[in-house]
Design a protein around this motif. Structure first.
Motif, PDB file in Angstrom:
ATOM      1  N   LEU A 136       0.830  -1.203   0.000  1.00 27.80           N
ATOM      2  CA  LEU A 136       0.000   0.000   0.000  1.00 27.80           C
ATOM      3  C   LEU A 136       0.869   1.258   0.000  1.00 27.80           C
ATOM      4  CD1 LEU A 136      -2.746  -1.129   2.539  1.00 27.80           C
ATOM      5  CD2 LEU A 136      -3.054  -0.754   0.083  1.00 27.80           C
ATOM      6  N   GLY A 137       1.993   1.199   0.708  1.00 30.93           N
ATOM      7  CA  GLY A 137       2.912   2.334   0.717  1.00 30.93           C
ATOM      8  C   GLY A 137       3.547   2.571  -0.643  1.00 30.93           C
ATOM      9  N   VAL A 138       3.874   1.489  -1.352  1.00 33.23           N
ATOM     10  CA  VAL A 138       4.433   1.612  -2.700  1.00 33.23           C
ATOM     11  C   VAL A 138       3.433   2.301  -3.624  1.00 33.23           C
ATOM     12  CG1 VAL A 138       5.021   0.275  -4.764  1.00 33.23           C
ATOM     13  CG2 VAL A 138       6.087  -0.277  -2.578  1.00 33.23           C
ATOM     14  N   LEU A 139       2.180   1.869  -3.566  1.00 34.19           N
ATOM     15  CA  LEU A 139       1.161   2.483  -4.419  1.00 34.19           C
ATOM     16  C   LEU A 139       0.964   3.953  -4.071  1.00 34.19           C
ATOM     17  CD1 LEU A 139      -1.568  -0.321  -4.633  1.00 34.19           C
ATOM     18  CD2 LEU A 139       0.410   0.092  -6.110  1.00 34.19           C
ATOM     19  N   GLU A 140       1.081   4.266  -2.796  1.00 31.82           N
ATOM     20  CA  GLU A 140       0.951   5.662  -2.374  1.00 31.82           C
ATOM     21  C   GLU A 140       2.081   6.513  -2.947  1.00 31.82           C
ATOM     22  OE1 GLU A 140       0.885   8.127   1.850  1.00 31.82           O
ATOM     23  OE2 GLU A 140       0.179   6.053   1.804  1.00 31.82           O
ATOM     24  N   SER A 141       3.307   5.970  -2.944  1.00 27.30           N
ATOM     25  CA  SER A 141       4.444   6.721  -3.489  1.00 27.30           C
ATOM     26  C   SER A 141       4.349   6.861  -5.002  1.00 27.30           C
ATOM     27  CB  SER A 141       5.762   6.036  -3.105  1.00 27.30           C
ATOM     28  OG  SER A 141       5.925   4.800  -3.787  1.00 27.30           O
ATOM     29  N   LEU A 142       3.745   5.891  -5.660  1.00 35.40           N
ATOM     30  CA  LEU A 142       3.563   5.986  -7.108  1.00 35.40           C
ATOM     31  C   LEU A 142       2.496   7.016  -7.461  1.00 35.40           C
ATOM     32  CD1 LEU A 142       3.629   2.217  -8.191  1.00 35.40           C
ATOM     33  CD2 LEU A 142       5.495   3.877  -8.250  1.00 35.40           C
ATOM     34  N   ARG A 143       1.545   7.171  -6.571  1.00 38.91           N
ATOM     35  CA  ARG A 143       0.450   8.108  -6.821  1.00 38.91           C
ATOM     36  C   ARG A 143       0.846   9.539  -6.474  1.00 38.91           C
ATOM     37  NH1 ARG A 143      -2.654   6.005  -3.530  1.00 38.91           N
ATOM     38  NH2 ARG A 143      -2.722   7.573  -1.900  1.00 38.91           N
ATOM     39  N   SER A 144       1.679   9.695  -5.454  1.00 42.08           N
ATOM     40  CA  SER A 144       2.038  11.028  -4.976  1.00 42.08           C
ATOM     41  C   SER A 144       3.518  11.047  -4.614  1.00 42.08           C
ATOM     42  CB  SER A 144       1.183  11.385  -3.750  1.00 42.08           C
ATOM     43  OG  SER A 144       1.553  12.630  -3.214  1.00 42.08           O
ATOM     44  N   ASN A 145       4.308  11.843  -5.341  1.00 41.30           N
ATOM     45  CA  ASN A 145       5.745  11.920  -5.099  1.00 41.30           C
ATOM     46  C   ASN A 145       6.249  13.313  -5.438  1.00 41.30           C
ATOM     47  OD1 ASN A 145       6.507  11.759  -8.123  1.00 41.30           O
ATOM     48  ND2 ASN A 145       5.266   9.911  -7.791  1.00 41.30           N
ATOM     49  N   ASP A 146       7.479  13.599  -5.029  1.00 42.33           N
ATOM     50  CA  ASP A 146       8.039  14.945  -5.171  1.00 42.33           C
ATOM     51  C   ASP A 146       8.200  15.378  -6.626  1.00 42.33           C
ATOM     52  OD1 ASP A 146       8.169  15.159  -2.447  1.00 42.33           O
ATOM     53  OD2 ASP A 146      10.285  14.614  -2.294  1.00 42.33           O
ATOM     54  N   LEU A 147       8.334  14.428  -7.537  1.00 38.34           N
ATOM     55  CA  LEU A 147       8.544  14.781  -8.943  1.00 38.34           C
ATOM     56  C   LEU A 147       7.234  14.953  -9.713  1.00 38.34           C
ATOM     57  CD1 LEU A 147      11.649  12.658 -10.021  1.00 38.34           C
ATOM     58  CD2 LEU A 147      11.527  15.021  -9.233  1.00 38.34           C
ATOM     59  N   ASN A 148       6.119  14.751  -9.032  1.00 39.95           N
ATOM     60  CA  ASN A 148       4.805  14.945  -9.653  1.00 39.95           C
ATOM     61  C   ASN A 148       4.557  14.037 -10.853  1.00 39.95           C
ATOM     62  OD1 ASN A 148       3.247  16.749  -8.133  1.00 39.95           O
ATOM     63  ND2 ASN A 148       4.373  18.511  -8.925  1.00 39.95           N
ATOM     64  N   TYR A 149       5.041  12.798 -10.766  1.00 42.42           N
ATOM     65  CA  TYR A 149       4.674  11.771 -11.736  1.00 42.42           C
ATOM     66  C   TYR A 149       3.634  10.855 -11.094  1.00 42.42           C
ATOM     67  CZ  TYR A 149       8.645  12.950 -14.763  1.00 42.42           C
ATOM     68  OH  TYR A 149       9.526  13.594 -15.598  1.00 42.42           O
ATOM     69  N   PHE A 150       2.594  10.576 -11.826  1.00 45.14           N
ATOM     70  CA  PHE A 150       1.557   9.655 -11.355  1.00 45.14           C
ATOM     71  C   PHE A 150       1.724   8.332 -12.101  1.00 45.14           C
ATOM     72  CE2 PHE A 150      -2.999   8.256 -12.300  1.00 45.14           C
ATOM     73  CZ  PHE A 150      -3.081   7.464 -11.170  1.00 45.14           C
ATOM     74  N   PHE A 151       2.103   7.291 -11.361  1.00 45.25           N
ATOM     75  CA  PHE A 151       2.278   5.958 -11.932  1.00 45.25           C
ATOM     76  C   PHE A 151       1.018   5.141 -11.661  1.00 45.25           C
ATOM     77  CE2 PHE A 151       6.380   7.631 -10.882  1.00 45.25           C
ATOM     78  CZ  PHE A 151       7.272   7.153 -11.824  1.00 45.25           C
ATOM     79  N   TYR A 152       0.610   4.360 -12.638  1.00 46.71           N
ATOM     80  CA  TYR A 152      -0.562   3.506 -12.457  1.00 46.71           C
ATOM     81  C   TYR A 152      -0.326   2.170 -13.159  1.00 46.71           C
ATOM     82  CZ  TYR A 152      -1.577   4.818 -17.279  1.00 46.71           C
ATOM     83  OH  TYR A 152      -1.480   5.009 -18.635  1.00 46.71           O
ATOM     84  N   PHE A 153      -0.903   1.116 -12.608  1.00 45.42           N
ATOM     85  CA  PHE A 153      -0.813  -0.206 -13.214  1.00 45.42           C
ATOM     86  C   PHE A 153      -1.998  -0.424 -14.153  1.00 45.42           C
ATOM     87  CE2 PHE A 153       1.931  -1.000  -9.554  1.00 45.42           C
ATOM     88  CZ  PHE A 153       2.938  -1.765 -10.129  1.00 45.42           C
ATOM     89  N   THR A 154      -1.721  -1.003 -15.313  1.00 52.67           N
ATOM     90  CA  THR A 154      -2.801  -1.382 -16.221  1.00 52.67           C
ATOM     91  C   THR A 154      -3.383  -2.734 -15.822  1.00 52.67           C
ATOM     92  OG1 THR A 154      -1.194  -2.375 -17.749  1.00 52.67           O
ATOM     93  CG2 THR A 154      -1.820  -0.076 -18.132  1.00 52.67           C
ATOM     94  N   HIS A 155      -2.589  -3.570 -15.188  1.00 50.99           N
ATOM     95  CA  HIS A 155      -3.042  -4.829 -14.594  1.00 50.99           C
ATOM     96  C   HIS A 155      -2.000  -5.248 -13.566  1.00 50.99           C
ATOM     97  CE1 HIS A 155      -0.324  -6.225 -17.817  1.00 50.99           C
ATOM     98  NE2 HIS A 155      -0.086  -7.258 -17.016  1.00 50.99           N
TER      99      HIS A 155
END
Length: 267
Positions: free
Chosen positions: A106-125
């Motif tokens: 859950l912490g990994v997903l949180e960092s992918l969603r919100s980080n200092d560089l303002n990139y939003f990472f998401y999984f397609t599956h």
């Protein structure tokens, strides 16, 4: 072109980062492609089209805090990176260990969603093979091929790009003729819903005594409801983290946070 979720929503900042950090060329570090030979360009484009995982490892390295293993090199279709054990090997692990892994995930997903560089990472599956655990108990993304990236700082160029104004990355998403879907259609909850539906139930089912198990199951059910608005899913995930946090133990099995966890509640 071959579909590449990584470049579904490209921005100039993201493409510059790819060019600057691509390690398979001489004089890496420039945002210009003058130092790329034709062979280098073809290799980069082919890698991005077939499997962007090694590119992601290079441009978002674990040494900078990203939840990815260290990239050691590649040759053709072979990629060398730090070894991890897949998440599915831990489905039968003790409750404190599965609670720790679920909390980390859950912490990994949180960092992918919100980080200092303002990139939003998401999984397609997602599947259990996409996540791995190091010997020290630390969870990482071991397969990033299903990760898409949206630049929240600059926005995407996909909507405004025309056929006459395309760079060398343009046709990797869905073909030069295709109209790209809006990147605004990717919800913040997407990765959470997938993980709460497909991975966390198998990791956490029937692990804890009542009423803790019922609380976990309830939070998981809400987190995995794709029809819920983003804020509702995010709140359910946050509540699940709060439930899992005290279920983690502090001992040498979790070397990535031990002995710090003995002296600091943050660990």
């Amino acid at each position: 072109g071959l579909p590449s979720p990584f470049l579904r929503c490209p921005s100039q900042r993201l493409l510059d980062r790819v060019v600057r950090r691509y390690a398979e060329v001489a004089d890496a570090g420039s945002i210009f492609m003058d130092h790329f030979t034709d062979r280098d360009k073809l290799r980069l484009l082919y890698t991005l089209a077939v499997n962007a995982h090694p590119i992601l490892l290079q441009i978002f390295p674990g040494a900078e805090g990203w939840p990815l293993p260290k990239y050691l090199g590649s040759c053709g279709r072979f990629l060398v990176s730090t070894s991890t054990r897949p998440l599915q090997e831990f489905y039968g692990a003790p409750p404190d260990q599965t609670a720790d892994l679920a909390y980390q995930l859950l912490g990994v997903l949180e960092s992918l969603r919100s980080n200092d560089l303002n990139y939003f990472f998401y999984f397609t599956h997602v599947d259990a093979d996409m996540f791995g655990i190091f010997n020290n108990g630390h969870l990482f993304i071991r397969d990033a091929s299903a990760l898409g990236v949206i630049d929240k700082q600059e926005g995407s160029q996909a909507a405004s790009r025309t056929r006459e104004n395309q760079d060398i990355f343009s046709c990797l998403v869905s073909g030069c003729q295709a109209q790209l879907p809006s990147c605004d259609t990717v919800p913040e909850k997407q990765s959470l819903v997938l993980v709460c539906q497909q991975l966390l139930p198998r990791l956490l089912q029937r692990k804890f005594p009542s009423p803790v198990q019922e609380e976990i199951d309830s939070a998981l059910a809400q987190c995995g409801q794709g029809t819920q608005p983003d804020p509702e899913v995010l709140r359910a995930a946050s509540r699940l983290k709060d439930i899992l946090r005290p279920l983690r133990t502090c001992d040498p099995r979790f070397a990535y946070r031990y002995p710090d966890c003995k002296y600091d509640d943050r660990f």
